[in-house]
Design a protein around this motif. Structure first.
Motif, PDB file in Angstrom:
ATOM      1  N   GLY A  12      34.418  38.644  26.296  1.00 17.68           N
ATOM      2  CA  GLY A  12      33.073  38.990  26.772  1.00 17.68           C
ATOM      3  C   GLY A  12      32.730  38.356  28.101  1.00 17.68           C
ATOM      4  N   GLN A  13      33.350  37.226  28.405  1.00 13.04           N
ATOM      5  CA  GLN A  13      33.159  36.558  29.701  1.00 13.04           C
ATOM      6  C   GLN A  13      34.339  36.916  30.606  1.00 13.04           C
ATOM      7  OE1 GLN A  13      30.620  34.219  30.497  1.00 13.04           O
ATOM      8  NE2 GLN A  13      29.660  34.877  28.588  1.00 13.04           N
ATOM      9  N   VAL A  14      34.092  36.936  31.899  1.00 11.71           N
ATOM     10  CA  VAL A  14      35.177  37.252  32.836  1.00 11.71           C
ATOM     11  C   VAL A  14      36.292  36.212  32.698  1.00 11.71           C
ATOM     12  CG1 VAL A  14      35.753  37.575  35.281  1.00 11.71           C
ATOM     13  CG2 VAL A  14      33.530  38.279  34.421  1.00 11.71           C
ATOM     14  N   LEU A  15      37.503  36.696  32.561  1.00 12.03           N
ATOM     15  CA  LEU A  15      38.724  35.883  32.488  1.00 12.03           C
ATOM     16  C   LEU A  15      38.821  35.017  31.221  1.00 12.03           C
ATOM     17  CD1 LEU A  15      39.019  34.820  36.229  1.00 12.03           C
ATOM     18  CD2 LEU A  15      40.447  36.461  35.039  1.00 12.03           C
ATOM     19  N   GLU A  16      37.994  35.305  30.244  1.00 11.09           N
ATOM     20  CA  GLU A  16      38.117  34.608  28.954  1.00 11.09           C
ATOM     21  C   GLU A  16      38.633  35.582  27.905  1.00 11.09           C
ATOM     22  OE1 GLU A  16      34.926  32.238  27.491  1.00 11.09           O
ATOM     23  OE2 GLU A  16      34.634  31.259  29.423  1.00 11.09           O
ATOM     24  N   TYR A  17      39.618  35.144  27.163  1.00  9.69           N
ATOM     25  CA  TYR A  17      40.260  36.032  26.185  1.00  9.69           C
ATOM     26  C   TYR A  17      40.411  35.322  24.846  1.00  9.69           C
ATOM     27  CZ  TYR A  17      41.346  38.776  30.297  1.00  9.69           C
ATOM     28  OH  TYR A  17      41.242  39.511  31.452  1.00  9.69           O
ATOM     29  N   GLU A  38      42.738  31.961  35.351  1.00 12.77           N
ATOM     30  CA  GLU A  38      42.208  31.831  36.719  1.00 12.77           C
ATOM     31  C   GLU A  38      42.076  33.180  37.412  1.00 12.77           C
ATOM     32  OE1 GLU A  38      44.645  29.175  38.932  1.00 12.77           O
ATOM     33  OE2 GLU A  38      44.234  27.488  37.610  1.00 12.77           O
ATOM     34  N   MET A  39      42.915  34.122  36.986  1.00 15.07           N
ATOM     35  CA  MET A  39      42.869  35.449  37.620  1.00 15.07           C
ATOM     36  C   MET A  39      43.518  36.469  36.691  1.00 15.07           C
ATOM     37  SD  MET A  39      45.836  35.113  40.528  1.00 15.07           S
ATOM     38  CE  MET A  39      45.308  33.583  41.269  1.00 15.07           C
ATOM     39  N   HIS A  40      43.296  37.731  36.971  1.00 15.29           N
ATOM     40  CA  HIS A  40      43.964  38.771  36.203  1.00 15.29           C
ATOM     41  C   HIS A  40      45.408  38.877  36.667  1.00 15.29           C
ATOM     42  CE1 HIS A  40      39.665  40.296  35.860  1.00 15.29           C
ATOM     43  NE2 HIS A  40      40.035  39.993  34.624  1.00 15.29           N
ATOM     44  N   GLY A  41      46.238  39.448  35.815  1.00 11.50           N
ATOM     45  CA  GLY A  41      47.646  39.630  36.188  1.00 11.50           C
ATOM     46  C   GLY A  41      48.573  39.264  35.047  1.00 11.50           C
ATOM     47  N   ASP A  42      49.849  39.152  35.387  1.00  6.07           N
ATOM     48  CA  ASP A  42      50.848  38.829  34.359  1.00  6.07           C
ATOM     49  C   ASP A  42      50.923  37.325  34.143  1.00  6.07           C
ATOM     50  OD1 ASP A  42      51.306  41.488  34.387  1.00  6.07           O
ATOM     51  OD2 ASP A  42      53.300  41.400  35.279  1.00  6.07           O
ATOM     52  N   TRP A  43      50.787  36.924  32.908  1.00 12.11           N
ATOM     53  CA  TRP A  43      50.841  35.502  32.558  1.00 12.11           C
ATOM     54  C   TRP A  43      51.899  35.273  31.486  1.00 12.11           C
ATOM     55  CZ3 TRP A  43      47.781  31.434  34.480  1.00 12.11           C
ATOM     56  CH2 TRP A  43      46.770  31.811  35.359  1.00 12.11           C
ATOM     57  N   ALA A  44      52.572  34.152  31.588  1.00  8.82           N
ATOM     58  CA  ALA A  44      53.478  33.720  30.528  1.00  8.82           C
ATOM     59  C   ALA A  44      52.679  32.773  29.643  1.00  8.82           C
ATOM     60  CB  ALA A  44      54.680  33.008  31.122  1.00  8.82           C
ATOM     61  N   VAL A  45      52.403  33.207  28.437  1.00 10.55           N
ATOM     62  CA  VAL A  45      51.626  32.385  27.510  1.00 10.55           C
ATOM     63  C   VAL A  45      52.591  31.497  26.721  1.00 10.55           C
ATOM     64  CG1 VAL A  45      50.036  32.422  25.550  1.00 10.55           C
ATOM     65  CG2 VAL A  45      49.838  34.143  27.353  1.00 10.55           C
ATOM     66  N   PHE A  78      47.102  40.446  31.610  1.00  8.02           N
ATOM     67  CA  PHE A  78      45.667  40.314  31.347  1.00  8.02           C
ATOM     68  C   PHE A  78      44.906  41.099  32.409  1.00  8.02           C
ATOM     69  CE2 PHE A  78      47.459  36.693  29.189  1.00  8.02           C
ATOM     70  CZ  PHE A  78      46.674  36.538  28.059  1.00  8.02           C
ATOM     71  N   GLU A  79      44.226  42.126  31.950  1.00  6.56           N
ATOM     72  CA  GLU A  79      43.374  42.887  32.863  1.00  6.56           C
ATOM     73  C   GLU A  79      41.937  42.771  32.369  1.00  6.56           C
ATOM     74  OE1 GLU A  79      46.441  46.199  34.551  1.00  6.56           O
ATOM     75  OE2 GLU A  79      45.965  46.250  32.435  1.00  6.56           O
ATOM     76  N   GLU A  80      41.027  43.305  33.170  1.00  5.22           N
ATOM     77  CA  GLU A  80      39.623  43.118  32.807  1.00  5.22           C
ATOM     78  C   GLU A  80      39.324  43.743  31.440  1.00  5.22           C
ATOM     79  OE1 GLU A  80      37.185  43.755  36.126  1.00  5.22           O
ATOM     80  OE2 GLU A  80      35.321  43.448  34.997  1.00  5.22           O
ATOM     81  N   ALA A  81      39.845  44.950  31.228  1.00  2.00           N
ATOM     82  CA  ALA A  81      39.485  45.676  30.015  1.00  2.00           C
ATOM     83  C   ALA A  81      40.431  45.402  28.852  1.00  2.00           C
ATOM     84  CB  ALA A  81      39.457  47.169  30.318  1.00  2.00           C
ATOM     85  N   GLU A  82      41.698  45.192  29.149  1.00  2.00           N
ATOM     86  CA  GLU A  82      42.650  45.064  28.038  1.00  2.00           C
ATOM     87  C   GLU A  82      43.792  44.118  28.385  1.00  2.00           C
ATOM     88  OE1 GLU A  82      44.650  48.729  27.239  1.00  2.00           O
ATOM     89  OE2 GLU A  82      45.256  48.992  29.314  1.00  2.00           O
ATOM     90  N   VAL A  83      44.487  43.743  27.321  1.00  2.00           N
ATOM     91  CA  VAL A  83      45.661  42.874  27.479  1.00  2.00           C
ATOM     92  C   VAL A  83      46.851  43.597  26.862  1.00  2.00           C
ATOM     93  CG1 VAL A  83      46.658  40.625  26.970  1.00  2.00           C
ATOM     94  CG2 VAL A  83      44.199  40.842  27.296  1.00  2.00           C
TER      95      VAL A  83
END
Lengths: 309, 141
Positions: B38-43, B99-106, B124-129
């Protein structure tokens, strides 16, 4: 020590190897945008050695360093005849070639029912040596810094040695060095080999720290950064590139205020420093000035016979 | 030359002091699903952990989750967050702040009865992962 701090400090240590690698070439007057290729070669070689062949870590890192040095020398022989921009572009092209080769390369074996090994764009996962041997993150960080300390100590010795003087002479004026009887091409290839080995050691440690690597980890971004660290931190001493890494990875990473804007700040910092201090923060002038201060203080103490109480 | 030989010997000596004996350990696998919090960049992420060989759920572990961007090694480190165990066996929940949208290694680090790290590549994109899968466009050569 906090996990996050261990992680950031470990990253600083590892990136320092590739920064020192680019710095060594800068000393000889060459700008390389391709040191990430040797970082990649070291990462894949060391990862394969431990995860697939079951080698111990020290041997794997040494094998990675040897592979990095061999590739750097092989690249160095034809490219070090090039000068300036042409050399920089050749190193960048080589690095991209290596990255694309890793994107295409698949070499997997079955270990306990699981495929292990490089798998093209999917990368190379399960480099689990650290976990299989119960090595704590803090202990691995200490290993990184022990290897870095030895490397840095060697740089200090190198810079006081004849070899170090030759490297700097070549960097200042290769033609003049050649006229003085120095085999410029041979020394440049030698420097390229050491630089390749250094970057590969960093890559080997990185692969074991993160447990995975993938080709895009080694794109031009890492090469540009490694070069920029020397230019920010300074070319007067091997501590310069380390200072550059600390400023970027340490300071900018740790201060969350800059999150997301880091690359913009970093780019601005590089541009500003290239104008204000073209040889970086710890440039030769400052390093000599500090050295002179120490020498004067020491000789003053000796002359008056007064030491600290 | 002497300096270089001494350096190599010193590095070899340092590394030789490291543990050599391997321990037969349980390997973990993870299924990770993330949705925007619900918050930007929070998942909000749900992690289902299982034994890689037997498929048994892995519960009762201390799980911490961090992330970095593969395209910028060592440069974007997300502070590790401890995951909370859910009622479902082997399921853990964590909220990630990127910190930003894009490809992340979790990075999912396990402690307790199993010590392991599982890495999940997610976009991680704004709408979906979504999972990061190798695609012809990523190859692009």
């Amino acid at each position: 020590m906090d996990d996050y701090l261990v992680s950031v400090v470990s990253n600083i240590g590892i990136i320092s190897f590739v920064a020192l690698s680019a710095y060594l070439l800068l000393l000889t007057g060459e700008i390389s945008f391709g040191q990430q290729a040797f970082f990649a070669i070291g990462a894949y070689a060391a990862g394969i050695a431990t995860a697939m062949w079951g080698w111990p870590l020290p041997l794997a890192i040494a094998w990675g360093a040897a592979a990095g040095a061999a590739c750097a020398v092989t690249l160095g022989i034809p490219t070090l005849r090039l000068r300036g921009l042409q050399f920089a572009i050749a190193t960048l092209a080589f690095a991209e070639m290596v990255r694309i080769l890793f994107e295409l390369w698949r070499y997997q074996i079955d270990i306990d029912g699981e495929p292990v090994g490089p798998n093209g764009t999917d990368g190379f996962r399960n480099i689990r040596y650290v976990f299989d041997h119960n090595i704590e993150a803090f202990d691995f960080m200490m290993l990184i810094y022990a290897v870095l300390a030895v490397t840095l100590g060697s740089f200090m010795l190198l810079e006081r040695s004849r070899l170090g003087v030759i490297f700097r002479m070549i960097g200042e004026d290769a033609t003049l060095a050649s006229l003085q009887g120095i085999a410029v091409a041979r020394y440049k290839v030698f420097a390229a080999g050491i630089a390749g080995a250094l970057a590969a050691v960093g890559g080997g440690l990185y692969a074991h720290l993160t447990t995975y690597v993938e080709p895009r980890t080694f794109d031009v971004m890492l090469g540009v950064h490694s070069l920029a660290y020397g230019l920010i931190g300074g070319l007067g001493t091997a501590l310069g590139p380390l200072l550059g890494v600390v400023i970027d990875v340490g300071l900018l990473e740790s201060v969350r205020l800059f999150a997301g804007y880091r690359m913009i700040i970093f780019g601005g910092l590089v541009a500003l420093l290239l104008i204000v201090r073209p040889r970086g923060l710890l440039d030769e002038r400052l390093v000599h000035g500090i050295g002179r201060l120490f020498r004067n203080a020491k000789s003053g103490t000796t002359r008056t016979g007064r030491g600290p109480p | 030359m002497r300096t270089i030989v001494c350096t190599l010997v010193a590095i070899a000596a340092l590394l030789a002091g490291y543990p050599q004996a391997a321990h037969g350990q349980v390997r973990a696998k993870a299924a990770v699903t993330c949705v925007s919090a619900g918050q930007v960049l929070e998942y909000d992420c749900t992690i289902k952990l299982a034994n890689a060989r037997s498929g048994e759920p892995l519960s009762g572990l201390t799980v911490s989750v961090g992330a970095d961007m593969p395209s910028m090694p060592g440069m974007h480190n997300v502070r590790r967050v401890k995951a909370t165990e859910q009622a479902e066996k082997g399921a853990y929940h964590v909220r990630l702040e990127l910190e930003m949208h894009g490809d992340w290694a979790v990075h999912i680090d396990l402690r307790g009865a199993v010590r392991d790290r599982v890495v999940a590549m997610l976009r991680f994109e704004e709408a979906e992962v979504t999972d990061v899968k190798p695609s012809p466009s990523r190859r692009g050569h």
